[in-house]
Design an enzyme around this catalytic site. Structure first.
Site: not given
Length: 362
Positions: A64, A178, A208-209, A231, A323
């Site tokens: 992604h 990410d 995606e998130e 990922d 994150h």
């Protein structure tokens, strides 16, 4: 190594929160076009590169493009931007950060997420974690009118302003690994591929998130015979975390997913495809780990349950501090993920794929 580092740096520093992946998309297209037979962009912005194989079978690889971000939902009369999250944040990581905020005409301007200095923090409040609703972005404006003249408004999105950095010869840090590291693995692998038994659809997905949105659309369109998501995964191999909760270890090789998910339900990787990937890793001498993650999932979840069902699995790159502004990756894990992906794509002929498609076939 240098080629991969350069690719990851460009991708990491690009700005692309969920739903606003344009800057990343243009970079992906540029990097992908020389190594595939065809590139298309669908209605929601997924980039799909096609590299033709020797059979009519279709393999899909997804990574992604989007990163977690922020969206402005209110501008105070004093000119401070209040915001809400796009994706999953820990508010503590936002304190004192610089950000880029996107204007209505597509420019990016800098701002900071303010934090009260300790000198005036009320006694007893010094160690309290703030809530998202109490945070704000300061773009240096004196009032709301100045903010609007800058081209900012409710609906403007923001991402972290953070440079890619090399910590030593094999470990790097930056924002949005990410899943820009997964994108880098996919794009780097395209450069290495030889002849393929199945036509490859290399997909850089959107959103995606916020719910695996782009992968759902792409999988419906492609209807692959098998699929692999690339990922990050949690590497909690840090002080204060018991070994059982590490999930994976940085530097121990890419992770082959067994199961992941959380409150929304679990994803169990297709056993036949998963075992095939493990077998190839062992035969090629590629260091690897098995991943069981109770919390979070990948595009593989969205791809697996399209149409009649798609045998789907995931290869993950262990990442510390996911994150956050300082995500950390060991380059050997990423390069071994690329090596593993290359081997899987080149060594999965139609007779093996048939076994994925019919669970009765041994």
């Amino acid at each position: 190594m240098e080629e991969f580092i350069s690719l990851l740096k460009k991708l990491s520093e690009a700005r692309g929160p969920s739903g606003f992946e344009d800057e990343v998309r243009e970079l992906v297209i540029k990097e992908m076009e020389p190594y595939v037979d065809e590139v298309t962009v669908d209605r929601w912005g997924n980039v799909i590169g096609v590299k033709r194989g020797s059979s009519s079978y279709r393999a899909m690889v997804a990574a992604h493009m989007d990163e977690i971000g922020l969206v402005v939902d209110h501008i105070d009369k004093e000119g401070f931007l209040r915001f809400r999250p796009i994706g999953g944040w820990n508010e503590v990581t936002l304190l004192g950060q610089r950000v880029w905020v996107k204007t209505l005409d597509g420019r990016w301007v800098r701002g900071v997420i303010g934090v009260m200095p300790p000198h005036v923090t009320p006694s007893g409040k010094e160690r309290e974690a703030p809530e998202m609703k109490d945070l704000y972005i300061d773009v240096g404006a004196r009032n709301r009118e100045e903010v609007e003249k800058m081209g900012l408004s409710v609906g403007s999105v923001a991402v972290l302003d953070r440079e890619f950095a090399i910590l030593n010869e094999r470990v790097v840090t930056g924002k949005a690994f990410d899943d820009r590291v997964g994108l880098a693995v996919m794009l780097y692998t395209l450069r290495q591929l030889g002849d393929l038994p199945a036509t490859l659809y290399a997909v850089a997905t959107v959103q995606e998130e916020v719910g695996l949105r782009g992968a759902q659309i792409a999988a419906e369109r492609i209807n692959p015979h098998y699929a692999i998501a690339l990922d990050t995964t949690i590497a909690a191999d840090v002080p204060g975390v018991g070994e059982r909760l590490h999930v994976t270890k940085v530097g121990a090789g890419p992770a082959i997913k067994v199961i992941d998910g959380g409150r929304g339900g679990l994803f169990i990787a297709h056993p036949g495809l998963r075992d095939h990937i493990v077998r190839i890793a062992r035969e090629a001498g590629i260091p690897h780990q098995l991943e069981v993650l109770y919390g979070g999932t990948t595009d593989a979840m969205a791809i697996a349950f399209r149409r009649e069902g798609v045998p789907a699995a995931a290869i993950s790159i262990p990442t510390r501090y996911v994150h956050s502004p300082v995500e950390l990756v060991d380059l050997s894990d990423a390069l071994n993920a690329s090596k593993l992906l290359k081997n899987v794509l080149e060594k999965t002929p139609p007779d093996i794929i048939d076994k994925f498609l019919d669970r009765r076939v041994k």
